[in-house]
Design a protein around this motif. Structure first.
Motif, PDB file in Angstrom:
ATOM      1  N   GLU A  66      68.610  49.800  55.112  1.00  0.00           N
ATOM      2  CA  GLU A  66      68.599  48.702  56.089  1.00  0.00           C
ATOM      3  C   GLU A  66      68.918  49.235  57.481  1.00  0.00           C
ATOM      4  OE1 GLU A  66      70.134  44.162  56.909  1.00  0.00           O
ATOM      5  OE2 GLU A  66      70.598  45.145  55.006  1.00  0.00           O
ATOM      6  N   ASP A  67      69.853  50.191  57.565  1.00  0.00           N
ATOM      7  CA  ASP A  67      70.134  50.814  58.854  1.00  0.00           C
ATOM      8  C   ASP A  67      68.887  51.512  59.392  1.00  0.00           C
ATOM      9  OD1 ASP A  67      72.908  50.129  58.832  1.00  0.00           O
ATOM     10  OD2 ASP A  67      73.318  51.841  57.529  1.00  0.00           O
ATOM     11  N   LEU A  68      68.187  52.215  58.518  1.00  0.00           N
ATOM     12  CA  LEU A  68      66.968  52.923  58.910  1.00  0.00           C
ATOM     13  C   LEU A  68      65.950  51.965  59.522  1.00  0.00           C
ATOM     14  CD1 LEU A  68      64.761  55.131  58.928  1.00  0.00           C
ATOM     15  CD2 LEU A  68      64.466  54.730  56.479  1.00  0.00           C
ATOM     16  N   VAL A  69      65.683  50.857  58.836  1.00  0.00           N
ATOM     17  CA  VAL A  69      64.672  49.920  59.318  1.00  0.00           C
ATOM     18  C   VAL A  69      65.144  49.199  60.582  1.00  0.00           C
ATOM     19  CG1 VAL A  69      63.259  47.912  58.729  1.00  0.00           C
ATOM     20  CG2 VAL A  69      63.760  49.630  56.989  1.00  0.00           C
ATOM     21  N   ALA A  70      66.423  48.819  60.611  1.00  0.00           N
ATOM     22  CA  ALA A  70      66.947  48.115  61.781  1.00  0.00           C
ATOM     23  C   ALA A  70      66.960  49.010  63.016  1.00  0.00           C
ATOM     24  CB  ALA A  70      68.356  47.596  61.491  1.00  0.00           C
ATOM     25  N   LEU A  71      67.419  50.249  62.858  1.00  0.00           N
ATOM     26  CA  LEU A  71      67.494  51.158  64.003  1.00  0.00           C
ATOM     27  C   LEU A  71      66.108  51.589  64.475  1.00  0.00           C
ATOM     28  CD1 LEU A  71      70.559  53.306  62.909  1.00  0.00           C
ATOM     29  CD2 LEU A  71      70.476  51.629  64.770  1.00  0.00           C
ATOM     30  N   SER A  72      65.136  51.606  63.567  1.00  0.00           N
ATOM     31  CA  SER A  72      63.759  51.903  63.973  1.00  0.00           C
ATOM     32  C   SER A  72      63.250  50.859  64.956  1.00  0.00           C
ATOM     33  CB  SER A  72      62.840  51.956  62.747  1.00  0.00           C
ATOM     34  OG  SER A  72      63.164  53.046  61.915  1.00  0.00           O
ATOM     35  N   GLY A  73      63.854  49.671  64.917  1.00  0.00           N
ATOM     36  CA  GLY A  73      63.483  48.615  65.858  1.00  0.00           C
ATOM     37  C   GLY A  73      63.778  48.963  67.293  1.00  0.00           C
ATOM     38  N   GLY A  74      64.549  50.037  67.515  1.00  0.00           N
ATOM     39  CA  GLY A  74      64.756  50.521  68.877  1.00  0.00           C
ATOM     40  C   GLY A  74      63.450  50.958  69.515  1.00  0.00           C
ATOM     41  N   HIS A  75      62.417  51.161  68.690  1.00  0.00           N
ATOM     42  CA  HIS A  75      61.095  51.511  69.211  1.00  0.00           C
ATOM     43  C   HIS A  75      60.432  50.328  69.916  1.00  0.00           C
ATOM     44  CE1 HIS A  75      60.539  55.150  66.273  1.00  0.00           C
ATOM     45  NE2 HIS A  75      61.437  55.356  67.216  1.00  0.00           N
ATOM     46  N   THR A  76      61.136  49.220  69.994  1.00  0.00           N
ATOM     47  CA  THR A  76      60.627  48.108  70.791  1.00  0.00           C
ATOM     48  C   THR A  76      60.657  48.444  72.279  1.00  0.00           C
ATOM     49  OG1 THR A  76      60.876  45.738  71.272  1.00  0.00           O
ATOM     50  CG2 THR A  76      62.901  46.991  70.994  1.00  0.00           C
ATOM     51  N   LEU A  77      61.431  49.456  72.653  1.00  0.00           N
ATOM     52  CA  LEU A  77      61.532  49.870  74.048  1.00  0.00           C
ATOM     53  C   LEU A  77      60.933  51.255  74.239  1.00  0.00           C
ATOM     54  CD1 LEU A  77      65.262  48.893  74.802  1.00  0.00           C
ATOM     55  CD2 LEU A  77      63.220  47.562  75.366  1.00  0.00           C
ATOM     56  N   GLY A  78      60.322  51.480  75.378  1.00  0.00           N
ATOM     57  CA  GLY A  78      59.984  52.839  75.755  1.00  0.00           C
ATOM     58  C   GLY A  78      58.531  53.256  75.621  1.00  0.00           C
ATOM     59  N   PHE A  79      58.338  54.559  75.757  1.00  0.00           N
ATOM     60  CA  PHE A  79      57.021  55.188  75.882  1.00  0.00           C
ATOM     61  C   PHE A  79      56.992  56.454  75.028  1.00  0.00           C
ATOM     62  CE2 PHE A  79      54.182  58.214  77.978  1.00  0.00           C
ATOM     63  CZ  PHE A  79      53.063  57.447  78.279  1.00  0.00           C
ATOM     64  N   ALA A  80      55.846  56.737  74.409  1.00  0.00           N
ATOM     65  CA  ALA A  80      55.690  57.945  73.589  1.00  0.00           C
ATOM     66  C   ALA A  80      54.551  58.794  74.125  1.00  0.00           C
ATOM     67  CB  ALA A  80      55.407  57.563  72.140  1.00  0.00           C
ATOM     68  N   HIS A  81      54.776  60.097  74.223  1.00  0.00           N
ATOM     69  CA  HIS A  81      53.727  61.002  74.653  1.00  0.00           C
ATOM     70  C   HIS A  81      52.744  61.276  73.513  1.00  0.00           C
ATOM     71  CE1 HIS A  81      56.848  61.875  77.729  1.00  0.00           C
ATOM     72  NE2 HIS A  81      55.779  61.942  78.518  1.00  0.00           N
ATOM     73  N   CYS A  82      51.552  61.678  73.871  1.00  0.00           N
ATOM     74  CA  CYS A  82      50.491  61.897  72.890  1.00  0.00           C
ATOM     75  C   CYS A  82      50.921  62.829  71.756  1.00  0.00           C
ATOM     76  CB  CYS A  82      49.259  62.483  73.575  1.00  0.00           C
ATOM     77  SG  CYS A  82      48.474  61.387  74.785  1.00  0.00           S
ATOM     78  N   SER A  83      51.700  63.839  72.083  1.00  0.00           N
ATOM     79  CA  SER A  83      52.102  64.820  71.077  1.00  0.00           C
ATOM     80  C   SER A  83      52.882  64.194  69.927  1.00  0.00           C
ATOM     81  CB  SER A  83      52.942  65.923  71.718  1.00  0.00           C
ATOM     82  OG  SER A  83      54.091  65.377  72.363  1.00  0.00           O
ATOM     83  N   SER A  84      53.502  63.036  70.163  1.00  0.00           N
ATOM     84  CA  SER A  84      54.314  62.378  69.135  1.00  0.00           C
ATOM     85  C   SER A  84      53.481  61.719  68.045  1.00  0.00           C
ATOM     86  CB  SER A  84      55.225  61.326  69.777  1.00  0.00           C
ATOM     87  OG  SER A  84      56.102  61.906  70.694  1.00  0.00           O
ATOM     88  N   PHE A  85      52.237  61.374  68.365  1.00  0.00           N
ATOM     89  CA  PHE A  85      51.399  60.700  67.366  1.00  0.00           C
ATOM     90  C   PHE A  85      50.012  61.334  67.245  1.00  0.00           C
ATOM     91  CE2 PHE A  85      51.345  58.328  71.370  1.00  0.00           C
ATOM     92  CZ  PHE A  85      49.999  58.243  71.669  1.00  0.00           C
TER      93      PHE A  85
END
Length: 254
Positions: free
Chosen positions: A117-136
């Protein structure tokens, strides 16, 4: 931005090396530095007005510190976290990378006393910010021997990512926002994840087990439940131990 600023204040106050939550206090600085909370809050508000990526950067900083050594929700922040004496660039490898599958994520989090549950909840931090192409990049080019694009990606979303991040991308800052409301702390991340519109392998991995998928669905359906779980997990992550002292000058070890 008011709620986001308060969230970021929380991250600032607890972002140094941790001691157990039971040793922290909500009024830790009341006598020694009574204006701390208002000073930090005002500084962060001002910084956020100048640069709306500040909340995402501070959230990342908090996760980085805790995981290695030690509109959004608000909470009473346990204070008194301690500064660590060691900082090694090599230790950033301990952070779970965006290419991790669910087994690797579970192991990484459980080693630090954090649950699914911590894993899924903390992944919600991806609601903010920007990712560079290399990440995906691994999901949109040469995915495997037979497919160029990860088949779990929404086709139109995958095509939009490929247009921004071509195979031989030479634009240093090219990339994509983490979700379609990347400056607002909300549950859109989970909604998009269910639509095949997540960026990272580690995001998509949350749909690979029944328990984590149920949590994603729960948080997608209720921002209130997401925020409650996120706050609980943030405070829990803040308790990861490792620091030795609280310094008046952050650059000088006592």
């Amino acid at each position: 931005m008011e709620a986001v600023a308060v969230l970021v204040f929380a991250l600032l106050v607890i972002s140094r090396m941790a001691s157990p939550v039971s040793a922290l206090s909500l009024n830790y600085y009341d006598q020694t530095c009574p204006k701390l909370e208002s000073a930090v809050t005002e500084a962060v508000k001002k910084a956020t007005m100048n640069d709306n990526t500040v909340p995402a950067a501070l959230l990342r900083m908090h996760f980085h510190d805790c995981f290695i050594r030690s509109g959004g929700p608000t909470w009473d922040v346990p204070k008194g976290r301690k500064d660590g004496r060691i900082s090694k660039a090599s230790e950033t490898r301990q952070l779970p990378p965006p290419t991790f599958n669910i087994s690797q994520l579970k192991q990484s989090f459980s080693q630090r006393g954090l649950s699914l549950e911590d894993l899924v909840a903390l992944s919600g931090g991806h609601t903010l910010g920007f990712a560079h192409c290399s990440s995906f990049q691994n999901r949109i080019h040469n995915f495997n021997a037979t497919l160029d694009v990860d088949p779990t990606l929404n086709p139109s979303f995958g095509n939009s990512l490929r247009s921004v991040c071509p195979a031989h991308n030479k634009v240093k800052n090219a990339g994509a926002t983490m979700d379609s409301s990347a400056t607002t702390f909300d549950n859109v991340y989970y909604k998009l994840l269910l639509q095949g519109k997540s960026l990272f392998t580690s995001d998509q991995a949350l749909l690979s087990t029944g328990k984590t998928m149920n949590l994603v669905s729960k948080f997608a359906s209720s921002q209130e439940m997401f925020e409650k779980a996120f706050v609980k997990s943030m405070i829990k992550m803040s308790s990861i131990s490792g620091g030795q002292e609280i310094r008046l000058d952050c650059k000088v070890v006592r």
